[in-house]
Write a protein that holds these residues in place. Structure first.
Motif, PDB file in Angstrom:
ATOM      1  N   THR A 198       0.854  -1.197   0.000  1.00 39.08           N
ATOM      2  CA  THR A 198       0.000   0.000   0.000  1.00 39.08           C
ATOM      3  C   THR A 198       0.882   1.237   0.000  1.00 39.08           C
ATOM      4  N   ARG A 199       0.262   2.410  -0.151  1.00 36.90           N
ATOM      5  CA  ARG A 199       1.032   3.656  -0.190  1.00 36.90           C
ATOM      6  C   ARG A 199       1.600   3.965   1.198  1.00 36.90           C
ATOM      7  N   ASP A 259      -6.880  -5.593   4.352  1.00 42.77           N
ATOM      8  CA  ASP A 259      -5.582  -4.926   4.185  1.00 42.77           C
ATOM      9  C   ASP A 259      -4.945  -4.656   5.539  1.00 42.77           C
ATOM     10  N   GLU A 307      -1.095   3.627   4.430  1.00 44.21           N
ATOM     11  CA  GLU A 307      -2.506   3.544   4.070  1.00 44.21           C
ATOM     12  C   GLU A 307      -2.962   2.092   3.991  1.00 44.21           C
ATOM     13  N   TYR A 308      -4.237   1.852   4.242  1.00 38.98           N
ATOM     14  CA  TYR A 308      -4.844   0.539   3.964  1.00 38.98           C
ATOM     15  C   TYR A 308      -6.231   0.795   3.398  1.00 38.98           C
ATOM     16  N   TYR A 309      -6.713  -0.150   2.597  1.00 43.61           N
ATOM     17  CA  TYR A 309      -7.921   0.093   1.813  1.00 43.61           C
ATOM     18  C   TYR A 309      -9.097  -0.801   2.193  1.00 43.61           C
ATOM     19  N   SER A 310      -8.869  -1.671   3.153  1.00 36.38           N
ATOM     20  CA  SER A 310      -9.957  -2.531   3.625  1.00 36.38           C
ATOM     21  C   SER A 310      -9.543  -3.143   4.963  1.00 36.38           C
TER      22      SER A 310
END
Length: 312
Positions: A277-278, A300, A294-297
């Motif tokens: 992730t970013r 994640d 960052e995480y998206y779920s």
């Protein structure tokens, strides 16, 4: 009228008269006059109690279009309707004779619920009032029952000032509130119309709105109100938000070093390859800083946590 003290601030019970208006039958000469006599006969046939209360056909009664309250809670009306079916109307409506019909001065909520309950007749007390008295009584009844939303209440105060030239302390006396409460209520009308509607729709509270009032720019008011709603901010948090908008903190410019920039960018890319992730590295003075991942779920987040645990 503005300088005259009335008993309106003492509550609605003092308004019900000992005598009501009697209609005089007319001589029949034409079909038009014959209809008037029929209406008068209906009026005179209505039985009155000692306190002036009488039963009246619900079809002869109409609401006051100028009353302060514009929005009625349908669920609350349904509950009142069910109560009326079981117990009847416990307090008569206060109405004014308009010749062709009777206009509600106080009790529109009961009238609406009675119609929902299918009642054909409702108890009323007939009394004549000036236009100003009708506005004041409607306002008092709704305030006592806490039925007005903040915008409706503020608009009612404004009407008493604009149309009847009352002063704020006179209004405060009539509605049994402090002058400060009346002033604070009317200040809400300085808000952007969209923010006022958000109060009506209960997206934000009057407390939120009063905090937002410190912002003079209407567009900023609306943006702040949307942020309050979207992020479910408390009134205290809203006050902090407004303060940050009015006095934004000045960030000192970071002196750029091309060599260091390249090193940190390389580190960010390396960590990005590990986490998937970013990743951002925020530099501060004295070689301090923080790393933002960052995480998206939720998956994640669990994966990144597992990754760090496996390193340990």
């Amino acid at each position: 009228m503005a300088g005259k003290k009335s008993g309106l601030g003492r509550g609605l019970d003092a308004l019900f008269p000992e005598k009501t208006v009697q209609s005089k039958p007319k001589i029949v000469k034409t079909v038009k006059e014959e209809k008037k006599v029929e209406v008068d006969t209906k009026k005179s046939s209505q039985q009155e109690t000692s306190n002036g209360e009488r039963m009246m056909k619900i079809s002869m009664i109409e609401p006051n279009r100028e009353q302060p309250r514009k929005k009625f809670d349908e669920d609350a009306l349904q509950e009142l309707s069910e109560s009326i079916k079981q117990y009847g109307i416990l307090q008569p409506l206060l109405v004014s004779d308009k010749k062709d019909y009777y206009e509600i001065v106080a009790g529109e909520r009961r009238w609406r619920a009675a119609k929902m309950a299918g009642l054909k007749e409702v108890p009323v007390v007939v009394k004549e009032f000036s236009t100003q008295e009708i506005v004041e009584i409607s306002l008092i009844e709704n305030i006592q029952r806490e039925d007005l939303n903040p915008v409706e209440e503020a608009m009612a105060y404004k009407r008493l000032i604009d149309e009847f030239h009352l002063k704020q302390d006179e209004i405060a006396e009539r509605v049994s509130k402090s002058r400060t409460a009346v002033t604070n209520s009317m200040r809400l009308l300085k808000l952007d119309s969209r923010v006022q509607q958000m109060m009506v729709d209960e997206m934000i509270s009057a407390g939120h709105a009063r905090a937002i009032l410190a912002i003079s720019d209407l567009e900023q008011q609306y943006n702040a109100a949307m942020k309050v709603f979207d992020e479910k901010l408390s009134v205290r948090e809203t006050e902090k938000l407004v303060k940050s908008i009015l006095t934004p903190t000045k960030k000192k410019p970071v002196v750029s070093n091309p060599t260091e920039d390249a090193i940190y960018e390389s580190l960010e890319e390396k960590m990005k390859g590990i986490t998937g992730t970013r990743v951002f590295i925020h530099r501060k003075k004295n070689n301090k800083g923080k790393i933002e991942i960052e995480y998206y779920s939720r998956d994640d987040l669990d994966r990144i946590i597992d990754l760090f645990e496996s390193i340990g």
